[in-house]
Design a protein around this motif. Structure first.
Motif, PDB file in Angstrom:
ATOM      1  N   LYS A   6    -124.881  12.632 -41.330  1.00  0.00           N
ATOM      2  CA  LYS A   6    -124.084  12.176 -42.500  1.00  0.00           C
ATOM      3  C   LYS A   6    -122.944  11.605 -42.557  1.00  0.00           C
ATOM      4  CE  LYS A   6    -127.841  14.098 -46.650  1.00  0.00           C
ATOM      5  NZ  LYS A   6    -126.989  13.824 -47.392  1.00  0.00           N
ATOM      6  N   ILE A   7    -121.979  12.616 -41.782  1.00  0.00           N
ATOM      7  CA  ILE A   7    -120.480  12.644 -41.795  1.00  0.00           C
ATOM      8  C   ILE A   7    -120.419  10.884 -40.559  1.00  0.00           C
ATOM      9  CG2 ILE A   7    -118.309  13.459 -41.208  1.00  0.00           C
ATOM     10  CD1 ILE A   7    -119.536  16.036 -42.523  1.00  0.00           C
ATOM     11  N   SER A   8    -121.000  11.444 -39.896  1.00  0.00           N
ATOM     12  CA  SER A   8    -120.172  10.551 -38.835  1.00  0.00           C
ATOM     13  C   SER A   8    -120.915   8.783 -38.529  1.00  0.00           C
ATOM     14  CB  SER A   8    -120.548  11.270 -37.534  1.00  0.00           C
ATOM     15  OG  SER A   8    -120.007  12.063 -37.438  1.00  0.00           O
ATOM     16  N   PHE A   9    -122.406   8.661 -38.938  1.00  0.00           N
ATOM     17  CA  PHE A   9    -122.928   7.814 -39.026  1.00  0.00           C
ATOM     18  C   PHE A   9    -124.030   6.991 -40.359  1.00  0.00           C
ATOM     19  CE2 PHE A   9    -124.724  10.654 -35.614  1.00  0.00           C
ATOM     20  CZ  PHE A   9    -123.045  10.289 -34.579  1.00  0.00           C
ATOM     21  N   MET A  12    -128.988   3.481 -34.001  1.00  0.00           N
ATOM     22  CA  MET A  12    -128.332   3.824 -35.100  1.00  0.00           C
ATOM     23  C   MET A  12    -127.266   2.851 -35.385  1.00  0.00           C
ATOM     24  SD  MET A  12    -126.676   7.681 -35.593  1.00  0.00           S
ATOM     25  CE  MET A  12    -128.255   8.100 -34.707  1.00  0.00           C
ATOM     26  N   ILE A  13    -127.412   2.232 -34.027  1.00  0.00           N
ATOM     27  CA  ILE A  13    -125.497   0.867 -34.269  1.00  0.00           C
ATOM     28  C   ILE A  13    -127.169  -0.245 -35.052  1.00  0.00           C
ATOM     29  CG2 ILE A  13    -124.428  -0.658 -32.794  1.00  0.00           C
ATOM     30  CD1 ILE A  13    -124.141   1.741 -31.058  1.00  0.00           C
ATOM     31  N   LEU A  14    -127.699  -0.580 -34.612  1.00  0.00           N
ATOM     32  CA  LEU A  14    -128.450  -2.104 -35.407  1.00  0.00           C
ATOM     33  C   LEU A  14    -128.870  -1.358 -36.979  1.00  0.00           C
ATOM     34  CD1 LEU A  14    -129.624  -4.301 -34.907  1.00  0.00           C
ATOM     35  CD2 LEU A  14    -132.115  -2.853 -34.337  1.00  0.00           C
ATOM     36  N   GLN A  15    -129.511  -0.077 -37.136  1.00  0.00           N
ATOM     37  CA  GLN A  15    -129.185  -0.407 -38.360  1.00  0.00           C
ATOM     38  C   GLN A  15    -128.581   0.296 -39.359  1.00  0.00           C
ATOM     39  OE1 GLN A  15    -131.662   4.005 -39.185  1.00  0.00           O
ATOM     40  NE2 GLN A  15    -131.539   3.283 -41.422  1.00  0.00           N
ATOM     41  N   ARG A  16    -127.015   0.437 -38.714  1.00  0.00           N
ATOM     42  CA  ARG A  16    -125.752   0.394 -39.975  1.00  0.00           C
ATOM     43  C   ARG A  16    -125.041  -1.118 -39.545  1.00  0.00           C
ATOM     44  NH1 ARG A  16    -124.316   2.219 -43.227  1.00  0.00           N
ATOM     45  NH2 ARG A  16    -125.092   4.321 -43.218  1.00  0.00           N
ATOM     46  N   LEU A  55    -118.822   5.601 -38.487  1.00  0.00           N
ATOM     47  CA  LEU A  55    -119.300   5.224 -37.472  1.00  0.00           C
ATOM     48  C   LEU A  55    -118.813   3.692 -37.896  1.00  0.00           C
ATOM     49  CD1 LEU A  55    -120.850   4.123 -34.398  1.00  0.00           C
ATOM     50  CD2 LEU A  55    -122.746   4.543 -36.887  1.00  0.00           C
ATOM     51  N   SER A  56    -118.823   3.471 -39.381  1.00  0.00           N
ATOM     52  CA  SER A  56    -118.484   2.778 -40.461  1.00  0.00           C
ATOM     53  C   SER A  56    -117.181   2.178 -40.234  1.00  0.00           C
ATOM     54  CB  SER A  56    -119.358   2.780 -42.220  1.00  0.00           C
ATOM     55  OG  SER A  56    -120.627   2.730 -41.631  1.00  0.00           O
TER      56      SER A  56
END
Length: 504
Positions: A194-197, A264-268, A280-281
């Motif tokens: 949650k915090i990171s991604f 995860m990257i694609l979803q973000r 990550l954002s």
């Protein structure tokens, strides 16, 4: 006809001879490479003999305990394991020399990067030089942000209140034994994601299996650590080349990590990252161009730093609280039954802070850290270190050294960290206590980690009594750690949860 058969037989003989010569050449090359790469395969000293035969296990539960014994016995606090080409030290002067005075001569090194490169890639924990400086500068800007710290604390507090405490309450009401290590690993995984991604894997449902990413990451961490324990890198490199055994399993685990990180990257990217606060954002929204491989390495680094270390420290904390119920009572008294656990309140808890640091003195989440000596050097204690050889400082052993902590080094005594009439927390030199590293590589996420540990520790102690059960609960029991990049207890930590009187 006979001539043809004779020629065919002769050709087969020549082919067999050529094949045999090729096998011999490969074997000879492997032996020569082993001799060149393996610093001293025939050393017969008692340390090397014990390491190679495993005879140290007759007297010690863990390899780390054996190292701690050797380092206590050494007049300099330093020993050399010749078969590994490795110098191991628990001497604070040496630690300061490596991490500060001669920092550039003791990088992570190419060999370390090769050990963990398949998992960590070019992440901050696996690079040196300009690449490391660049990533550290970026991470420092993000982790030092008041916005990020506030965002992180809100997530931790919410996870504790809405998931962790209800899960433990259910276990208490049902009277069942649960694995507390598993609970904390699930909690820490949810929190770091949650915090990171900005994503919620929802692991803290004890009836559900752990997420695929968490399992794959655990497997990859364990197998990478096994690489480092091998007497020669040729062993794992040959297995990787042939795609067999542990290296085949590692390859599968890392592919799964890669696939899930890419998703995860694609979803973000799909959800957008301009108005979100997860790390990550913030990296993706920065002005620095980053490809998906770079972002993947950031994801893995955050997982390693923010999940396993916190879960490890929380698990061993409740071992100590089980053995020292008066300490749990003192935490409960300091926290106050009716006081809200705000960020400011948590930061004011000096005794609880001391308890956390005393726990990590005896059970550091990262038991040792390796560097490589770039050019031949002499440590402050007089130990000569050859160029391109491995040097390891050992926080686990340092926490068990009487010359650093006194004759009562084995005792769990939080008040050793307190000073003055009010009992204010007084930190030790980071070179005596390198649990969060020290010098230029000191952990950037230290304050976030301590805040999370404090929030969890205080909330659980106020609401519950935690009883370690079975063999693990008997007097004198010591945990057995499994190989890994962070300390993890073999078999987990079975506990029984009971509500406190005020929470009944």
């Amino acid at each position: 006809m006979d001539d043809a058969l004779e020629l065919s037989w002769g050709a087969r003989c020549a082919g067999l001879a050529f094949f045999s010569l090729s096998i011999f050449s490969v074997a000879l090359g492997a032996v020569l490479l082993l001799v060149r790469r393996w610093p001293n395969p025939w050393c017969g000293c008692h340390v090397c003999r014990a390491y190679l035969t495993g005879s140290w296990a007759k007297d010690f539960t863990n390899l780390a305990d054996w190292y701690a014994h050797l380092l206590r016995e050494s007049p300099t606090g330093t020993v050399q394991v010749h078969v590994l080409g490795c110098t191991v030290t628990a001497n604070p002067a040496n630690v300061e020399y490596m991490l500060k005075t001669r920092f550039d001569n003791f990088p992570k090194g190419k060999r370390f990067a090769a050990l963990l490169g398949d998992l960590l890639g070019a992440g901050i924990f696996n690079v040196d030089g300009d690449a490391w400086r660049h990533q550290r500068k970026m991470a420092s800007l993000q982790l030092g942000s008041v916005t990020v710290r506030s965002y992180a604390y809100k997530i931790v507090a919410q996870e504790v209140e809405t998931r962790l405490l209800p899960a433990l309450a259910d276990a208490a009401d049902e009277g069942k034994v649960i694995d507390l290590q598993d609970v904390f690993r699930r909690f820490a995984f949810d929190t770091v994601c949650k915090i990171s991604f900005g994503l919620d894997p929802g692991c803290l449902d004890l009836d559900m299996p752990m997420s695929d990413l968490a399992n794959a990451f655990d497997t990859a961490s364990r197998l990478c650590a096994m690489r480092g324990a091998a007497a020669s890198p040729l062993v794992w490199k040959m297995k990787r080349m042939l795609n067999i055994g542990s290296e085949r399993e590692l390859k599968k685990a890392i592919k799964l990590v890669d696939d899930l990180a890419s998703a995860m990257i694609l979803q973000r990217r799909t959800l957008g990252f301009d108005n979100t606060h997860d790390l990550l954002s913030r990296f993706m929204a920065s002005d620095v161009a980053m490809d998906d491989k770079y972002l993947r390495d950031i994801i893995v680094s955050f997982l390693l730093a923010g999940r396993d270390t916190v879960a490890s420290a929380l698990t061993t904390l409740f071992i100590h609280l089980h053995k020292n119920p008066e300490v749990a009572a003192a935490i409960r008294a300091e926290a106050g039954g009716d006081k809200p656990s705000t960020y400011e309140h948590l930061m004011s808890l000096q005794y609880t802070h001391a308890v956390l640091f005393e726990n990590m003195r005896l059970f550091p989440p990262v038991q040792f850290d390796s560097k490589f000596c770039a050019a031949a050097d002499v440590l402050p204690d007089g130990t000569y270190v050859e160029g391109e050889s491995r040097v390891m400082y050992h926080p686990y052993a340092m926490g068990r050294t009487p010359s650093i902590w006194g004759a009562d080094y084995e005792a769990f005594r939080p008040d050793r960290w307190l000073t003055g009439p009010g009992g204010s927390f007084a930190p030790a030199s980071l070179y005596k206590y390198p649990v969060f590293q020290a010098g230029l590589r000191v952990c950037l996420g230290k304050e976030l980690a301590i805040t999370e540990m404090k929030a969890v520790g205080v909330a659980v102690v106020k609401a519950f009594d935690v009883e370690v059960v079975g063999e693990n609960g008997r007097s004198g029991w010591a945990p057995t750690f499994v190989p890994g990049l962070t300390a993890s207890i073999s078999g987990g930590l079975p506990v029984r949860i009971k509500r406190t009187t005020q929470n009944s």
